[in-house]
Design a protein around this motif. Structure first.
Motif, PDB file in Angstrom:
ATOM      1  N   MET A 687       8.766 -15.489  22.665  1.00 33.30           N
ATOM      2  CA  MET A 687       7.950 -14.320  22.426  1.00 33.30           C
ATOM      3  C   MET A 687       8.621 -13.344  21.804  1.00 33.30           C
ATOM      4  N   LEU A 688       9.547 -12.848  22.590  1.00 31.98           N
ATOM      5  CA  LEU A 688      10.475 -11.472  21.849  1.00 31.98           C
ATOM      6  C   LEU A 688      11.045 -12.036  20.712  1.00 31.98           C
ATOM      7  N   GLU A 689      11.674 -13.329  20.687  1.00 32.94           N
ATOM      8  CA  GLU A 689      12.575 -13.532  19.525  1.00 32.94           C
ATOM      9  C   GLU A 689      11.662 -13.646  18.354  1.00 32.94           C
ATOM     10  N   ARG A 690      10.346 -14.091  18.336  1.00 37.41           N
ATOM     11  CA  ARG A 690       9.592 -14.312  17.366  1.00 37.41           C
ATOM     12  C   ARG A 690       8.815 -12.893  16.911  1.00 37.41           C
ATOM     13  N   LEU A 691       8.701 -11.847  17.908  1.00 32.32           N
ATOM     14  CA  LEU A 691       8.541 -10.497  17.590  1.00 32.32           C
ATOM     15  C   LEU A 691       9.611  -9.768  16.831  1.00 32.32           C
ATOM     16  N   LEU A 692      10.818  -9.870  17.473  1.00 28.18           N
ATOM     17  CA  LEU A 692      11.931  -9.302  16.438  1.00 28.18           C
ATOM     18  C   LEU A 692      11.979 -10.036  15.273  1.00 28.18           C
ATOM     19  N   ASN A 693      11.979 -11.168  15.090  1.00 27.60           N
ATOM     20  CA  ASN A 693      11.719 -11.784  13.706  1.00 27.60           C
ATOM     21  C   ASN A 693      10.640 -11.362  12.650  1.00 27.60           C
ATOM     22  N   ASN A 694       9.617 -11.101  13.296  1.00 25.79           N
ATOM     23  CA  ASN A 694       8.429 -10.691  12.572  1.00 25.79           C
ATOM     24  C   ASN A 694       8.794  -9.126  12.124  1.00 25.79           C
ATOM     25  N   ARG A 695       9.309  -8.476  13.086  1.00 26.46           N
ATOM     26  CA  ARG A 695       9.765  -6.970  12.695  1.00 26.46           C
ATOM     27  C   ARG A 695      10.787  -6.882  11.552  1.00 26.46           C
ATOM     28  N   LYS A 696      11.853  -7.849  11.483  1.00 22.65           N
ATOM     29  CA  LYS A 696      12.442  -8.006  10.111  1.00 22.65           C
ATOM     30  C   LYS A 696      11.722  -8.341   9.060  1.00 22.65           C
ATOM     31  N   GLU A 697      10.819  -9.309   9.070  1.00 27.34           N
ATOM     32  CA  GLU A 697      10.162  -9.629   7.926  1.00 27.34           C
ATOM     33  C   GLU A 697       9.289  -8.379   7.389  1.00 27.34           C
ATOM     34  N   TRP A 698       8.525  -7.951   8.407  1.00 25.83           N
ATOM     35  CA  TRP A 698       7.812  -6.497   7.872  1.00 25.83           C
ATOM     36  C   TRP A 698       8.488  -5.647   7.394  1.00 25.83           C
ATOM     37  N   ASN A 699       9.677  -5.297   8.054  1.00 26.97           N
ATOM     38  CA  ASN A 699      10.747  -4.207   7.614  1.00 26.97           C
ATOM     39  C   ASN A 699      11.141  -4.580   6.125  1.00 26.97           C
ATOM     40  N   ALA A 700      11.355  -5.781   6.127  1.00 22.16           N
ATOM     41  CA  ALA A 700      11.749  -6.204   4.572  1.00 22.16           C
ATOM     42  C   ALA A 700      10.624  -5.919   3.534  1.00 22.16           C
ATOM     43  N   LEU A 701       9.395  -6.453   3.845  1.00 20.01           N
ATOM     44  CA  LEU A 701       8.300  -5.829   3.089  1.00 20.01           C
ATOM     45  C   LEU A 701       8.279  -4.405   2.832  1.00 20.01           C
ATOM     46  N   LYS A 702       8.527  -3.797   3.995  1.00 26.72           N
ATOM     47  CA  LYS A 702       8.376  -2.142   3.839  1.00 26.72           C
ATOM     48  C   LYS A 702       9.329  -1.728   2.903  1.00 26.72           C
ATOM     49  N   GLU A 703      10.402  -1.902   3.011  1.00 31.41           N
ATOM     50  CA  GLU A 703      11.703  -1.749   2.470  1.00 31.41           C
ATOM     51  C   GLU A 703      11.362  -2.127   0.732  1.00 31.41           C
TER      52      GLU A 703
END
Length: 741
Positions: A687-703
Motif C-alpha cells: 500500500m505504501l509503495e503504490r502510494l509513493l508511486n501515485n505521488r510521483k505520477e501526480w507530481n509529474a502531472l503537477k510539474e
C-alpha cells in the motif's frame, strides 16, 4: 428529554441513601476491624455498643467507609447490568433501604426507556407496589377547543399488570368534562384530597360520560358501562378540578362520590379505600390524576402514604408528564417509527431480489425461509466467487470489473473466509439479505456509493488476512470490523460534515460532532435491529455488546478530524512493537490491550477509507476524478444554494489544480498512516509503495501543468513587452519637432 434535569439530582439522593444502607450494614464489621492486632482480643462487642461507638466517632467512621467501601458501592449502583434487589412479587412492609432501592431502579428505568408511556406505566406499577394499592389509573388533563377535560391514558394498573392491557388507545379513551367527579376536583384545585371515610361526604354531581368520535362528534352516554367504574364515582374529575388529594378510607359508605358497591370483576374485587392525587407540572398546572385503590393490608391509606405519593407525583409531573412534552415525544416517536418503516421498505432486500443470490424458487421450488440451512449452503457454494480468483485478498483489488451484485456476493464470501458464519450461527438467508440491503442503503451518487462502501470493507478484510493484523483480534472482533467497513458510509449524501452544518441539515442538529459518521452508524444499527437482517441475532448478550461497541468506534473513527488526534498514539504503539524481539510475545501482549487494539482498529478504518489513494495508478487516477467530481458538485451547491465561494478543492473552476491538491493530500493526510502500517507490519508495504508511486505520477502531472502555465505566462509577458515596445516607438516618432532660430 427535559426529565433528565430533574432525574439526576434525585438519583444522587438515592445514591446517598444506598450508601447509608451499606454503612449501617458494615457497622459491626467496622468496629471489629478497628481493634489493634497487638492487643489482646477484647470481649465480643454487641450491635448496640458498635452503634454507640460509630455515633461517637462519625468522622472516623466516614473515613473508614470512604476508603474501604464507597468505590465498590457506587460502582455496584451504577452498573448497567444491575438487577432489581427488592422482591416485588408479593406485598410486604418496605424498609427505608428497600424504598430507596425501588426508587433508584425506577429512575434508572426512566432514563433508559425512551417510550414515555412505558416509563409512566412502570412508574405506576412501582407506586402501586410501594403503596400496596390494588389499582391505579392515570387521567390526563388537557384543553380541546378551549374546553378543559380529562381523558384516560393508563387504566387499571397494578403491580402485576401488563402494559398492553392498561394502555388506552386514542380511539377508546374515555373523555369527560372537568366539572365532574373527584379527579376533576383535584385537577382544578391543585390540592390533595384524603377522604378517610366516604360515608361522611355528600353526594357529588351526576356523572355524564362522553366519548369523542371521528370529526369531533360527541356521543353522550348517561349510564356508563361497568368497566368505567373509576369514572362513575366522579373522583377523578373532582381531584382534577380542585387539586385536592382525596384519601377515602371507606368507599362503601361515601356519600360525596358514587362508588359502586358491587364486585367489579369475576374475582369479587370491590373498592374499599382510595387515594387520589393531582399531578402538577412546573407551572403548577394540573396535567393528570393518579388514583390508588385498596391497600393490600386492608387498612386505609395513611398520612405517610399521602406524603410519599405527593412527592412522587410532583416528581412525575415536573419531569415527565407535561402534556405538551408528553404528546410531542409520542408524536416524534410515532413519526420516527413511520419514517423508519418507509426507509426499511425501500432498503430491505425484497423476496424477488434475494433470488438473484439464493435462487431457491428455481432450485427447490420454495422461498428461502422454507429451506433448510444445508439447502441454502448448497446454493451459496455454487454462486459465491472464489476468494483467490476474485482477488478479494489483494490490496490491489479493483471493483471496475464487477457488478454491484458481484460485490454483494464477494462481501458474503468474506464472512466465510473469516470463518464466522458457522461459528456464530449466522443464518444464510439473513446474511444474504443483510449484504443486499447494505448495497441498497448506499445512494446512487458519484463517489460515496456502494462501490466505495464495499472497497472499504474489502480493504479491512485484506488488512486482517493478508496484512496479518488478525493476529491481534478475535473472530468476533474481526466480524465487527469488516461489518463496520461495509456500513461506514451508508446513506451518504455526497456532501461533507461542514456542508451539513452550513445548510442547517437536521443531521447537524441531531448530531453535534462527526455528523455523517454518526448517521452512518445509526443507519447500520437500524438495519441490524431488523430480525431478517440481524447477522448478530445468535450472539449472546456479551458478544452482542462487544460487536456494537467496536462498530461504534470503527465508524466514528472515519471522521478525519479524529484521525489527526490519534496519530501520535498509534505511532507510540508501532514504536513499542519494535522493542519486542519475539513476535509471539508482542502478539500476546497486544491481544490483552483493549485500548491499544481499538486505536489500531481506528487507524485501520482510516487506512481503509483512504485506500483508493494506495491502489495502482490506473485505478487511483480514475477514482480521484470521481472524488473530485463529487467535491465539485458540493461546490456548486455552496455557490448556488448557500451563496458562498467554495474552497479550491470544491471549485470546478480550479479543476486544473487537481494534481497539486492530490500531492498535498498525500503529503499531509495519507503518508503517515501507510508509512506507520508498513513499519508495523511488512505485509502492508504494498500500500505504501503504490502510494509513493501515485505521488510521483501526480507530481509529474503537477510539474507538467506548472511548466505549461509558466510557458503561457512567459509568452504572455513577451507579448506584453512587444506591445509595450511598439507603443513606446510610436510615441517617440510622434514627439519629434522642428526648431527654427
Amino acid at each position: 428529554m427535559p426529565a433528565y434535569v430533574h432525574i439526576r439530582p434525585f438519583k444522587a439522593i438515592l445514591v446517598i441513601l444506598s450508601l447509608l444502607r451499606h454503612l449501617l450494614a458494615t457497622q459491626w464489621d467496622y468496629s471489629r476491624r478497628c481493634r489493634q492486632p497487638t492487643q489482646p482480643t477484647p470481649a465480643m462487642v454487641d450491635a448496640t455498643a458498635a452503634e454507640q461507638f460509630l455515633d461517637a466517632n462519625p468522622q472516623f467512621a466516614k473515613q473508614y467507609y470512604d476508603i474501604n467501601f464507597r468505590p465498590k458501592v457506587i460502582a455496584d449502583l451504577l452498573d448497567t447490568n444491575r438487577q432489581p434487589a427488592v422482591d416485588v412479587s408479593q406485598f410486604h412492609e418496605l424498609t427505608t433501604v428497600e424504598e430507596s432501592e425501588i426508587l433508584f431502579d425506577l429512575v434508572r428505568e426512566i432514563q433508559d426507556n425512551l417510550n414515555m408511556e412505558k416509563s409512566v406505566f412502570n412508574l405506576m406499577k412501582h407506586l402501586s407496589f410501594m403503596m400496596r394499592a390494588d389499582r391505579m389509573s392515570l387521567f390526563m388533563y388537557r384543553q380541546r377547543n378551549g374546553v378543559a377535560e380529562l381523558a384516560t391514558r393508563l387504566f387499571n394498573v397494578h403491580k402485576d399488570a401488563e402494559f398492553d392491557e392498561c394502555l388506552v388507545a386514542p380511539d377508546s379513551e374515555i373523555v369527560y368534562p372537568l366539572d365532574i367527579g373527584i379527579v376533576g376536583h383535584v385537577a382544578s384545585s391543585k390540592k390533595m384530597v384524603n377522604i378517610p371515610d366516604v360515608s361522611e361526604e355528600i353526594i357529588f354531581y351526576k356523572l355524564i360520560d362522553y366519548i369523542l368520535h371521528g370529526k369531533e362528534d360527541i356521543k353522550v352516554i348517561p349510564n356508563p358501562p361497568a368497566d368505567h367504574w373509576a369514572l362513575v364515582s366522579g373522583l377523578p374529575t373532582y381531584v382534577a378540578e380542585t387539586g385536592l388529594i382525596c384519601n377515602i378510607m371507606n368507599a362503601a359508605e361515601d356519600e360525596f362520590f358514587s362508588f359502586q358497591t358491587e364486585p367489579l370483576d369475576d374475582s369479587g374485587w370491590t373498592i374499599r379505600n382510595i387515594l387520589s392525587l393531582p399531578i402538577v407540572n412546573k407551572k403548577e398546572e394540573i396535567v393528570g390524576v393518579a388514583t390508588f385503590y385498596n391497600r393490600k393490608d386492608g387498612k386505609p391509606f395513611d398520612e405517610m402514604d399521602e406524603t410519599l405519593m405527593e412527592s412522587l407525583t410532583q416528581f412525575l409531573g415536573w419531569s415527565m408528564l407535561n402534556p405538551d412534552t408528553f404528546e410531542r415525544m409520542n408524536k416524534l416517536e410515532n413519526r420516527k417509527d413511520i419514517f423508519q418503516d418507509m426507509v426499511m421498505y425501500h432498503v430491505k432486500c425484497r423476496k424477488d431480489e434475494i433470488q438473484h443470490v439464493l435462487n431457491t424458487r428455481e432450485r427447490w421450488g420454495k422461498e428461502p425461509d422454507e429451506c433448510e440451512e444445508e439447502e441454502l449452503q448448497e446454493i451459496l457454494s455454487e454462486v459465491l466467487p472464489n476468494a483467490r480468483e476474485a482477488e478479494i485478498l489483494e490490496f490491489h483489488f479493483c471493483d471496475f470489473e464487477h457488478s454491484e451484485l458481484d460485490l454483494v456476493k464477494c462481501g458474503i464470501r468474506m464472512y466465510y473466509e473469516l470463518k464466522v458464519v458457522d461459528k456464530f450461527h449466522i443464518p444464510r438467508e439473513v446474511l444474504v439479505r443483510f449484504m443486499y440491503s447494505l448495497s441498497k442503503g448506499y445512494r446512487k451518487i458519484t463517489y460515496h456509493n456502494w462501490r466505495h462502501g464495499f472497497n472499504v470493507g474489502q480493504t479491512m478484510f485484506t488488512l486482517l488476512m493478508t496484512g496479518d493484523l488478525k493476529r491481534y483480534y478475535t473472530d468476533l472482533e474481526c466480524m465487527a470490523m469488516v461489518t463496520a467497513g461495509f456500513c461506514h458510509d451508508i446513506d451518504h449524501r455526497g456532501t461533507n460534515n461542514l456542508y451539513q452544518m452550513k445548510s442547517g441539515n437536521p443531521l447537524a442538529k441531531l448530531h453535534g460532532s462527526s455528523i455523517l459518521e454518526r448517521h452512518h452508524l445509526e443507519f447500520g444499527k437500524t438495519l441490524l435491529r431488523d430480525d431478517s437482517l440481524n447477522i448478530y441475532q445468535n450472539l449472546n448478550r456479551r458478544q452482542h455488546d462487544t460487536v456494537i461497541h467496536l462498530m461504534d468506534i470503527a465508524i466514528i473513527a472515519t471522521d478525519l478530524a479524529l484521525y489527526f488526534k490519534k496519530r501520535a498514539m498509534f505511532q507510540k504503539i508501532v514504536d513499542q512493537s519494535k522493542t519486542y524481539e519475539n513476535w509471539n510475545d508482542w502478539t500476546k501482549y497486544m491481544m490483552l490491550e483493549t485500548t491499544r487494539k481499538e486505536i489500531v482498529m481506528a487507524m485501520m478504518m482510516t487506512a481503509c477509507d483512504l485506500s483508493a489513494i494506495a491502489k495502482p495508478w490506473e485505478i487511483q487516477s480514475k477514482v480521484a476524478l470521481s472524488v473530485a467530481a463529487e467535491f465539485w458538485e458540493q461546490g456548486d451547491l455552496e455557490r448556488t444554494v448557500l451563496e458562498q465561494q467554495p474552497i479550491p478543492m470544491m471549485d470546478r473552476n480550479k479543476a486544473d489544480d487537481l494534481p497539486k491538491l492530490q500531492c498535498g493530500f498525500i503529503d499531509f493526510v495519507c503518508s503517515f498512516v501507510y508509512k506507520e502500517f508498513s513499519r508495523f507490519h511488512e505485509g502492508i508495504t504494498p500500500m505504501l509503495e503504490r502510494l509513493l508511486n501515485n505521488r510521483k505520477e501526480w507530481n509529474a502531472l503537477k510539474e507538467a501543468h506548472e511548466a505549461k502555465m509558466a510557458a503561457l505566462e512567459a509568452r504572455k509577458e513577451e507579448a506584453q513587452r512587444a506591445t509595450g515596445a511598439k507603443q513606446a516607438s510610436a510615441a517617440q516618432s510622434q514627439s519629434k519637432t522642428c526648431s527654427l532660430s
